[in-house]
Design a protein around this motif. Sequence first.
Motif, mmCIF file in Angstrom:
data_model
loop_
_atom_site.group_PDB
_atom_site.id
_atom_site.type_symbol
_atom_site.label_atom_id
_atom_site.label_comp_id
_atom_site.label_asym_id
_atom_site.label_seq_id
_atom_site.Cartn_x
_atom_site.Cartn_y
_atom_site.Cartn_z
ATOM 1 N N ALA A 149 0.689 -0.993 -0.175
ATOM 2 C CA ALA A 149 0.128 -0.052 0.274
ATOM 3 C C ALA A 149 1.012 1.528 -0.214
ATOM 4 N N ALA A 150 2.081 1.260 0.685
ATOM 5 C CA ALA A 150 3.179 2.035 1.101
ATOM 6 C C ALA A 150 3.261 2.616 -0.881
ATOM 7 N N LEU A 151 3.889 1.752 -1.319
ATOM 8 C CA LEU A 151 4.525 1.415 -2.864
ATOM 9 C C LEU A 151 3.560 2.467 -3.773
ATOM 10 N N THR A 152 2.132 1.279 -3.496
ATOM 11 C CA THR A 152 1.268 2.439 -4.235
ATOM 12 C C THR A 152 0.753 3.966 -4.129
ATOM 13 N N ILE A 153 0.784 3.960 -3.327
ATOM 14 C CA ILE A 153 1.151 5.459 -2.512
ATOM 15 C C ILE A 153 2.135 6.475 -3.528
ATOM 16 N N ASP A 154 3.621 5.872 -3.586
ATOM 17 C CA ASP A 154 4.783 6.290 -3.796
ATOM 18 C C ASP A 154 4.628 7.031 -5.554
ATOM 19 N N VAL A 183 1.029 2.694 7.241
ATOM 20 C CA VAL A 183 1.695 2.600 5.636
ATOM 21 C C VAL A 183 2.196 3.881 5.250
ATOM 22 N N LEU A 184 1.650 5.770 5.587
ATOM 23 C CA LEU A 184 1.735 6.374 5.869
ATOM 24 C C LEU A 184 3.227 6.957 5.699
ATOM 25 N N LEU A 185 3.561 6.139 7.150
ATOM 26 C CA LEU A 185 5.373 6.892 7.651
ATOM 27 C C LEU A 185 6.437 5.195 7.072
ATOM 28 N N TYR A 186 6.086 4.163 5.565
ATOM 29 C CA TYR A 186 6.032 3.278 5.233
ATOM 30 C C TYR A 186 6.848 4.082 3.592
ATOM 31 N N THR A 187 6.046 5.206 3.600
ATOM 32 C CA THR A 187 6.472 5.865 1.997
ATOM 33 C C THR A 187 7.294 6.139 2.000
ATOM 34 N N ARG A 188 7.757 6.405 0.430
ATOM 35 C CA ARG A 188 9.107 7.296 0.903
ATOM 36 C C ARG A 188 8.563 8.666 0.203
ATOM 37 N N THR A 189 7.571 8.832 0.188
ATOM 38 C CA THR A 189 6.558 10.488 -0.140
ATOM 39 C C THR A 189 7.237 10.805 1.928
ATOM 40 N N PHE A 190 7.195 10.665 2.703
ATOM 41 C CA PHE A 190 7.013 10.825 3.921
ATOM 42 C C PHE A 190 8.395 11.562 4.336
ATOM 43 N N GLN A 191 9.261 10.403 3.620
ATOM 44 C CA GLN A 191 10.907 10.306 3.446
ATOM 45 C C GLN A 191 11.845 11.420 2.968
ATOM 46 N N PHE A 192 10.767 11.659 2.411
ATOM 47 C CA PHE A 192 11.640 13.155 0.948
ATOM 48 C C PHE A 192 12.367 14.626 1.719
ATOM 49 N N ALA A 193 13.413 14.736 1.525
ATOM 50 C CA ALA A 193 14.162 15.928 2.106
ATOM 51 C C ALA A 193 13.335 17.030 2.304
ATOM 52 N N THR A 194 13.606 18.000 2.990
ATOM 53 C CA THR A 194 12.294 19.518 3.305
ATOM 54 C C THR A 194 12.689 20.280 2.593
#
Length: 642
Positions: A40-45, A394-405
């Motif tokens: 699901a996290a991958l799908t969001i990304d 799921v949201l915390l697993y995403t790369r979207t959450f890990q993007f730089a500021t």
Amino acid sequence: MKPLFVRWTMAVLGLVAAAPLACGQGMKAPKDDPAYLKKAALTIDQHVANWYRKQKLPVPATTDDATYLRRVFLVTIGRIPTGEEARDFLDISDPNKRQELVNYLLNSPGYGSHLTNWTFDLLRLTDQRIGGGGASMAPYRDWVRRAVDSNMPWDEFVRRLLASNGDGWDPQTASVGYYTRDRGMPLDNIANSMRIFLASRMECAQCHDNHASPDEKPERKDFYELAAFTNGQGELNQKLMQPLWSELTRQDERRGPEYSVAQVMWDRVYGMSLAGGGSGRIALPQDYQAEYHNGKPGDLVGGRTPFGKIVLMSDRRDENNGREKLADWVVSKTGPQFPSNIANRMWKRVMGKAVYEPVDTYVEAEKSNYPELMGYLQQLMVDLQFDMKAYQRVLLYTRTFQFATNPDTSIVPGGDDFHGRKIERLSSEQIWDSLITLSGGNPDLKPRRTLDDRIYVGGKPVLVGKKNMIQVSKEVLALQKESDVRAYFQKLLQDVKSDGGGGGESMMMSGIHTYNKDAQVRASELPSPAPGDHFLYLFGQSNREVVDASSREPNVGQVLSLMNGFVQRQLVNNPKAALYKTLEGATSNDEKIRRLYLAILSRPPTDQEMGWMLDEVKSSPERGYRNIVSALVMSSEFLFLQ
């Protein structure tokens, strides 16, 4: 003690092993299946990446470990990591450490504490009922806290709030506090319910037809038809005590023990109960205007829902299940609006900005800036059975959450461009919880506040260890005759007069934990809301009078507080502060400075910063380290989330 990484891994393995099975044949429900959550996290990304391609935007870089560490701690459990937690994470080279940290944090006590703050704000929850005499919201507060800690599914949580009735002290029915908190203001309550749970703004329709919104035009009659579902709120059997109460509320009686004991029954028992289930019909107000051509003042109208699947109630007779019908409609008959609202609110809580803004004004997925993403998120919430922790995982697993500021503002009106997390100031609760982490160590190791069910008469606990409010409430509400009420009152009065006291010692023995405003515990354990002279209030905590009333705006008072108040007293100038204990064992100034940076900013200093700080320590050996602490805590980097 095992290294923190090992403890994280054990926690994750324990979570996976304990996940319940469903669907027969040993298959896990989506919310309990780690593989499903990762997919699901991958799908969001992928949805976010598709949007980048359409907008011709480059994919942002992934943030460094130090920034991620601080971000995930503050977002998930509402505080910065301790110096030990920061060192352990940054020293680990395992490629899966970010996901393992997420799992560890979501299953720590801090998760419930931080989400409790969010829930209290959303529900405008206060310890005492505003303008409600001696009525307490303590049982309701405890019910909400237990629901959060047990990860009650959001649909069940909302249903139990909206359909509640009964004894306000009974742990099973204390959710009636959702209505008794607004006793005397049922129209405001239904307006807030629509805003909170469905992102529908109908409050203006209390007074006039709303023609301001092109997509949603509730008329005044629509509002009253909706209010009919919860109409007829009252107290259980309180009329039986009315004669006695009238006698005791004469001016010359109000200072005696009789009045104080009667107040326990009148305000803290009857006043916290909720009778009936909603009559289903309501009279149009006296200022209802004739030009509406759909009713006149005093007309009785039956319940009718304004959108979604239409639910009707009779305008000819009172029924007793309006609140239950309202709850069912909100949760299961409003189409995607109910899951979309909470999915979007949680997205904002994790990602920093909602998919569509403002969060209390619903936008259909296909009309949003990101139709595919929003459609997926609202369906994901349904597939996860409204499990708030699983959705956030799921949201915390995403790369979207890990993007730089990304320090730049969004290029998308009414939404986010997802091009890196926007910088935002910490909430008052995040600042407070982080400061007490620095001053006292991990605050999640301290005892949690528990329900204070003692009987208070004249501001003092009585009959401690002999009887509590849960018992008194059950006994009083079971009385069926006025004479029985009078007899119970006389017996309770006699028991109180002959009581020997000893409330404080008995409280400790019974395991009750309460905290005053000066306690250095997490914000979720303190009086709610904080008084006007408290750090939390000064830094923008909501007064809980209206929805979303908290503020993150700076002011001069905040600067003065950091320079002269709690920070200086309990942290900078306190040699016993946990922050300074992290320096024990360090053999060089360089190592001490590095540890201070890790504890306060969750990162090591740059070479340039190290040079500055070494110069400070050399020029002022006695105050050097305190000056460093003061400068770092008052820095924008400490007060903001990246």
